[in-house]
Motif scaffolding. Structure first.
Motif, PDB file in Angstrom:
ATOM      1  N   GLY A   1     -79.372 -13.464  59.654  1.00 49.75           N
ATOM      2  CA  GLY A   1     -78.663 -14.152  60.722  1.00 49.75           C
ATOM      3  C   GLY A   1     -77.717 -15.233  60.258  1.00 49.75           C
ATOM      4  O   GLY A   1     -76.999 -15.823  61.069  1.00 49.75           O
TER       5      GLY A   1
ATOM      6  N   ARG B   1     -71.087  -4.631  58.101  1.00 55.30           N
ATOM      7  CA  ARG B   1     -71.952  -5.686  58.610  1.00 55.30           C
ATOM      8  C   ARG B   1     -71.580  -6.152  60.010  1.00 55.30           C
ATOM      9  O   ARG B   1     -72.397  -6.721  60.732  1.00 55.30           O
ATOM     10  CB  ARG B   1     -72.012  -6.868  57.644  1.00 55.30           C
TER      11      ARG B   1
ATOM     12  N   THR C   1     -72.676  -2.368  64.788  1.00 55.09           N
ATOM     13  CA  THR C   1     -74.090  -2.225  65.102  1.00 55.09           C
ATOM     14  C   THR C   1     -74.739  -1.339  64.039  1.00 55.09           C
ATOM     15  O   THR C   1     -74.061  -0.578  63.339  1.00 55.09           O
ATOM     16  CB  THR C   1     -74.293  -1.584  66.478  1.00 55.09           C
ATOM     17  N   VAL C   2     -76.055  -1.433  63.937  1.00 58.91           N
ATOM     18  CA  VAL C   2     -76.774  -0.585  62.989  1.00 58.91           C
ATOM     19  C   VAL C   2     -76.517   0.891  63.303  1.00 58.91           C
ATOM     20  O   VAL C   2     -76.374   1.714  62.387  1.00 58.91           O
ATOM     21  CB  VAL C   2     -78.279  -0.908  63.021  1.00 58.91           C
TER      22      VAL C   2
ATOM     23  N   ASP D   1     -83.788  -1.188  69.919  1.00 57.64           N
ATOM     24  CA  ASP D   1     -83.642  -2.609  69.596  1.00 57.64           C
ATOM     25  C   ASP D   1     -83.140  -2.818  68.169  1.00 57.64           C
ATOM     26  O   ASP D   1     -82.457  -3.804  67.887  1.00 57.64           O
ATOM     27  CB  ASP D   1     -84.952  -3.361  69.819  1.00 57.64           C
ATOM     28  N   LEU D   2     -83.445  -1.885  67.260  1.00 56.91           N
ATOM     29  CA  LEU D   2     -82.895  -1.959  65.905  1.00 56.91           C
ATOM     30  C   LEU D   2     -81.459  -1.464  65.875  1.00 56.91           C
ATOM     31  O   LEU D   2     -80.592  -2.067  65.236  1.00 56.91           O
ATOM     32  CB  LEU D   2     -83.742  -1.143  64.925  1.00 56.91           C
TER      33      LEU D   2
ATOM     34  N   SER E   1     -79.175  -1.585  68.047  1.00 56.93           N
ATOM     35  CA  SER E   1     -78.202  -2.473  68.696  1.00 56.93           C
ATOM     36  C   SER E   1     -77.954  -3.750  67.911  1.00 56.93           C
ATOM     37  O   SER E   1     -77.040  -4.517  68.235  1.00 56.93           O
ATOM     38  CB  SER E   1     -78.681  -2.814  70.106  1.00 56.93           C
ATOM     39  N   GLN E   2     -78.768  -4.002  66.885  1.00 58.22           N
ATOM     40  CA  GLN E   2     -78.539  -5.181  66.051  1.00 58.22           C
ATOM     41  C   GLN E   2     -77.450  -4.907  65.020  1.00 58.22           C
ATOM     42  O   GLN E   2     -76.970  -3.782  64.865  1.00 58.22           O
ATOM     43  CB  GLN E   2     -79.836  -5.584  65.352  1.00 58.22           C
ATOM     44  N   ARG E   3     -77.075  -5.965  64.295  1.00 62.45           N
ATOM     45  CA  ARG E   3     -76.126  -5.818  63.194  1.00 62.45           C
ATOM     46  C   ARG E   3     -76.875  -5.952  61.876  1.00 62.45           C
ATOM     47  O   ARG E   3     -77.926  -6.607  61.824  1.00 62.45           O
ATOM     48  CB  ARG E   3     -75.007  -6.860  63.307  1.00 62.45           C
TER      49      ARG E   3
ATOM     50  N   ASP F   1     -78.602  -9.141  60.716  1.00 60.54           N
ATOM     51  CA  ASP F   1     -79.733  -9.684  61.455  1.00 60.54           C
ATOM     52  C   ASP F   1     -81.061  -9.052  61.051  1.00 60.54           C
ATOM     53  O   ASP F   1     -82.116  -9.492  61.502  1.00 60.54           O
ATOM     54  CB  ASP F   1     -79.519  -9.471  62.960  1.00 60.54           C
ATOM     55  N   LEU F   2     -81.020  -8.019  60.220  1.00 61.83           N
ATOM     56  CA  LEU F   2     -82.242  -7.303  59.841  1.00 61.83           C
ATOM     57  C   LEU F   2     -82.934  -7.973  58.661  1.00 61.83           C
ATOM     58  O   LEU F   2     -82.284  -8.427  57.721  1.00 61.83           O
ATOM     59  CB  LEU F   2     -81.915  -5.854  59.461  1.00 61.83           C
TER      60      LEU F   2
ATOM     61  N   ASP G   1     -87.217  -4.743  57.847  1.00 62.28           N
ATOM     62  CA  ASP G   1     -86.488  -3.869  58.784  1.00 62.28           C
ATOM     63  C   ASP G   1     -85.703  -2.809  58.019  1.00 62.28           C
ATOM     64  O   ASP G   1     -85.702  -1.628  58.389  1.00 62.28           O
ATOM     65  CB  ASP G   1     -85.531  -4.682  59.646  1.00 62.28           C
TER      66      ASP G   1
END
Length: 286
Positions: free
Chosen positions: A158, A225, A228-229, A255-256, A258-260, A263-264, A268
């Motif tokens: 993050g 980066r 989205t994933v 939920d994974l 939709s993250q970038r 943020d993992l 993850d």
């Protein structure tokens, strides 16, 4: 080792005897601050085995001198032939006593001897390559880097500094910055600050079935980066080597997806990599 306080060689005297001034174009910045040099061996974890210490980039031997007092045996790898010869002359008594070996060669190419811990002021131009040759060996290390590189090694998810380097380093070790070093501690002075990183080897708290693929998968996703994933997996199959990126996306939780990537957590990434391996054929990638 001895309990008496040793008298260490003066860094400036060593450089005069070696007849070198340092060359920024050749990545030569000699650490000359006695106080910093004295502290470096002490940053090794208390439980570190000091019987065989490895130093990458011995230079004129200012740190080598301290390591000989901190450990039972030291191996120095020095790529500059003139400096390697100087080290053999300067520390001839220690070599004769079989407490020191000087290896002339590039730390990226030479066969590294068995070692129990490493304390090194790494040449900045190859610090990443050297570090990732050493980290998989699972030994405690105290390494000096450009501050910006060190900040990325220890960064949290993050944050703007968090990236491939952070995940890869933290996969192998608990990493922490133990001291920041100003340019004035070196001669010639670099244009950037430096930082000392302590690496405590650890087994990750997640499973990785194919380490090479895991690291390649991390590299691939961080090339995207800001995506989205979901899109990063699809857009980087040529890097990660996935034969069917869509099949991977179909089995990953929303939920994974939709993250970038930034943020993992490393865990993850490991979970994603294992799902990817189980779901899709994996080729060599780039």
């Amino acid at each position: 080792m001895t309990d008496a306080t040793p008298e260490f060689r003066d860094p400036d005297d060593l450089r005069r005897r070696a007849g070198v001034r340092g060359d920024p174009d050749r990545d030569q910045h000699f650490l000359v601050d006695d106080r910093v040099l004295d502290r470096l061996p002490g940053y090794l974890p208390d439980d570190a085995d000091r019987s065989n210490l490895l130093e990458i980039g011995g230079g004129t031997g200012a740190l080598t001198d301290r390591l000989l007092a901190a450990g039972d045996h030291v191996t120095v790898v020095e790529r500059d032939g003139d400096l390697a010869r100087f080290l053999r002359e300067e520390f001839a008594d220690d070599i004769d006593a079989e407490r020191l070996d000087v290896v002339h060669g590039d730390a990226l190419d030479v066969e590294l001897p068995p070692f129990t811990a490493s304390v090194s002021n790494l040449p900045y131009g190859v610090s990443s390559e050297v570090t990732f040759r050493l980290l998989p060996l699972g030994k405690p290390m105290v390494l000096m880097f450009q501050a910006e590189f060190a900040d990325r090694m220890v960064a949290d998810p993050g944050t703007s500094e968090y990236g491939r380097l952070s995940v890869s380093a933290q996969h192998y070790a608990d990493v922490e910055i133990v001291e920041r070093i100003p340019p004035e501690a070196f001669d010639p002075q670099p244009r950037v600050d430096s930082a000392v990183v302590r690496c405590r080897p650890r087994d990750p708290d997640y499973e990785v079935g194919d380490e090479a693929f895991f690291l390649r998968f991390v590299k691939a996703l961080f090339t995207q980066r800001r995506k989205t994933v979901r899109n990063a997996i699809r857009n980087t199959a040529h890097i990660s080597g996935l034969e069917d990126a869509d099949a991977v996306v179909d089995v990953v939780e929303e939920d994974l997806l939709s993250q970038r990537p930034g943020d993992l957590t490393p865990a993850d990434f490991a979970a994603l990599a294992e799902l990817a391996r189980e779901t899709s054929e994996v080729g060599p990638g780039q």
